[in-house]
Design a protein around this motif. Sequence first.
Motif, mmCIF file in Angstrom:
data_model
loop_
_atom_site.group_PDB
_atom_site.id
_atom_site.type_symbol
_atom_site.label_atom_id
_atom_site.label_comp_id
_atom_site.label_asym_id
_atom_site.label_seq_id
_atom_site.Cartn_x
_atom_site.Cartn_y
_atom_site.Cartn_z
ATOM 1 N N GLY A 1 6.781 6.543 -9.339
ATOM 2 C CA GLY A 1 6.155 5.661 -10.285
ATOM 3 C C GLY A 1 6.829 4.850 -11.168
ATOM 4 O O GLY A 1 6.168 3.905 -11.833
ATOM 5 N N ARG A 2 8.111 4.802 -11.184
ATOM 6 C CA ARG A 2 8.875 3.853 -11.831
ATOM 7 C C ARG A 2 9.056 2.303 -11.367
ATOM 8 O O ARG A 2 9.221 1.620 -12.004
ATOM 9 C CB ARG A 2 10.543 4.416 -12.003
ATOM 10 N N GLN A 3 8.758 2.211 -10.054
ATOM 11 C CA GLN A 3 8.770 0.997 -9.341
ATOM 12 C C GLN A 3 7.505 1.082 -8.718
ATOM 13 O O GLN A 3 7.052 1.987 -7.833
ATOM 14 C CB GLN A 3 9.828 0.668 -8.446
ATOM 15 N N SER A 4 6.862 -0.154 -8.755
ATOM 16 C CA SER A 4 5.582 -0.459 -7.913
ATOM 17 C C SER A 4 5.506 -1.782 -7.456
ATOM 18 O O SER A 4 5.865 -2.865 -8.329
ATOM 19 C CB SER A 4 4.509 0.005 -8.629
ATOM 20 N N GLU A 5 4.819 -2.296 -6.442
ATOM 21 C CA GLU A 5 4.416 -3.642 -6.233
ATOM 22 C C GLU A 5 3.268 -3.528 -5.494
ATOM 23 O O GLU A 5 2.614 -2.696 -4.693
ATOM 24 C CB GLU A 5 5.522 -4.048 -4.990
ATOM 25 N N THR A 6 2.334 -4.802 -5.366
ATOM 26 C CA THR A 6 1.291 -5.111 -4.942
ATOM 27 C C THR A 6 1.601 -5.894 -3.440
ATOM 28 O O THR A 6 2.147 -6.956 -3.666
ATOM 29 C CB THR A 6 0.176 -5.707 -5.547
ATOM 30 N N VAL A 7 1.209 -5.420 -2.361
ATOM 31 C CA VAL A 7 1.712 -6.221 -1.019
ATOM 32 C C VAL A 7 0.227 -6.582 -0.435
ATOM 33 O O VAL A 7 -0.498 -5.842 0.101
ATOM 34 C CB VAL A 7 2.562 -5.344 -0.035
ATOM 35 N N ALA A 8 0.333 -7.957 -0.371
ATOM 36 C CA ALA A 8 -0.754 -8.653 0.308
ATOM 37 C C ALA A 8 -1.018 -8.219 1.812
ATOM 38 O O ALA A 8 -0.233 -7.994 2.351
ATOM 39 C CB ALA A 8 -0.777 -10.162 0.269
ATOM 40 N N CYS A 9 -2.396 -8.086 2.255
ATOM 41 C CA CYS A 9 -2.547 -7.294 3.584
ATOM 42 C C CYS A 9 -2.459 -8.968 4.530
ATOM 43 O O CYS A 9 -1.992 -9.932 4.261
ATOM 44 C CB CYS A 9 -4.086 -7.137 3.745
ATOM 45 N N VAL A 10 -2.177 -8.339 5.865
ATOM 46 C CA VAL A 10 -2.140 -9.372 6.653
ATOM 47 C C VAL A 10 -3.361 -9.491 7.343
ATOM 48 O O VAL A 10 -3.878 -8.523 8.159
ATOM 49 C CB VAL A 10 -1.029 -8.962 7.979
ATOM 50 N N PRO A 11 -4.039 -10.759 7.255
ATOM 51 C CA PRO A 11 -5.419 -10.999 7.692
ATOM 52 C C PRO A 11 -5.436 -10.700 9.384
ATOM 53 O O PRO A 11 -4.600 -11.244 10.097
ATOM 54 C CB PRO A 11 -5.732 -12.344 7.339
ATOM 55 N N PRO A 12 -6.540 -10.112 9.888
ATOM 56 C CA PRO A 12 -6.526 -9.816 11.310
ATOM 57 C C PRO A 12 -6.965 -11.072 11.967
ATOM 58 O O PRO A 12 -7.830 -12.071 11.340
ATOM 59 C CB PRO A 12 -7.577 -8.576 11.435
ATOM 60 N N LYS A 13 -6.740 -11.211 13.388
ATOM 61 C CA LYS A 13 -6.971 -12.371 13.961
ATOM 62 C C LYS A 13 -8.527 -12.384 14.273
ATOM 63 O O LYS A 13 -9.140 -13.398 14.303
ATOM 64 C CB LYS A 13 -6.321 -12.592 15.433
#
Length: 288
Positions: free
Chosen positions: A227-239
């Motif tokens: 839990g020392r590092q965290s990031e939010t990673v945006a989704c890849v919108p489906p076709k």
Amino acid sequence: MVELSVAGDGLYRRGFAGDTFNTLWHFARNAPAGWRAAYLTALGTDTMSDEMLGFFDAAGIETDAVRRIEGASPGLYMIHLRDGERSFSYWRDMAAAKRLADDEAHLDRIFSSGDAFYFSGITLAILPKAGRKRLLERVERARASGKLVAFDPNIRPRLWPDTATAKAAIEAAAKVSTLCLPSFDDERAAFGDETPEATAARYHGLGVGEVVVKDGGGAALVSWGDGRQSETVACVPPKQLVDTTGAGDSFNAAYLAARLGGIGPMEATLAGHRLASHVVGGHGALVG
Ligand SMILES: O=C(O)C(=O)C[C@H](O)[C@H](O)CO
């Protein structure tokens, strides 16, 4: 399980699926160099079980760990769709897979030969209490010997007698896991988490070093190093959005393949999004 997915005009297509199997199937197709995929499960000795075993084999999944039980057969589920969002009907009371942890010697043989393990809340939900305990004991030993243990709580309220039992089993599983891949909606409903950050913090609190909180078609939160590092990673919108069945399972497969291949948590999360976004574009859990 046998899967019946929508094929149009009241027709259904017979496939094979089930959450841990879906992850393994995608993992086998994306496995990094040096890794092989094997499935610990139980099947019967009927024609459907034979066909399923042939399907595993053709997908490059090793079948040595499959128990064959005389007179048993696989479970079955049917997918229902509403605007691409799936729900399921199950016929699994007698499923052979419920007996996958019955044989201690078999479990010991499999656990001594694997280098990384993956299981889910559905695995735990279908096992009798004694089988659950036997499995978690082996998982705990695997973790203690430094192996990667990945767990997706995949909470299906219908498979549990009550929420308290589900929560206790999921917490016991998290305590013996090194990586957790929960879905925020499920966690909010069962544990009352208000944010994905709260979900990640709760699993870190149980001793899980790395947590990826998926959020349907939204961004994922990845949190590592206890839990020392965290990031939010945006989704890849489906076709296109056809059927969400297996989205989370395929995400997990790509994430695991990336991590076992030496790729970092953020890029692995992106790989998870990419595969899930592809899988929701086709019917059923296994979209190649
Ligand atoms: O719901 C289950 O028990 C299944 O394993 C069926 C589906 O393949 C799975 O839920 C998709 O995640």
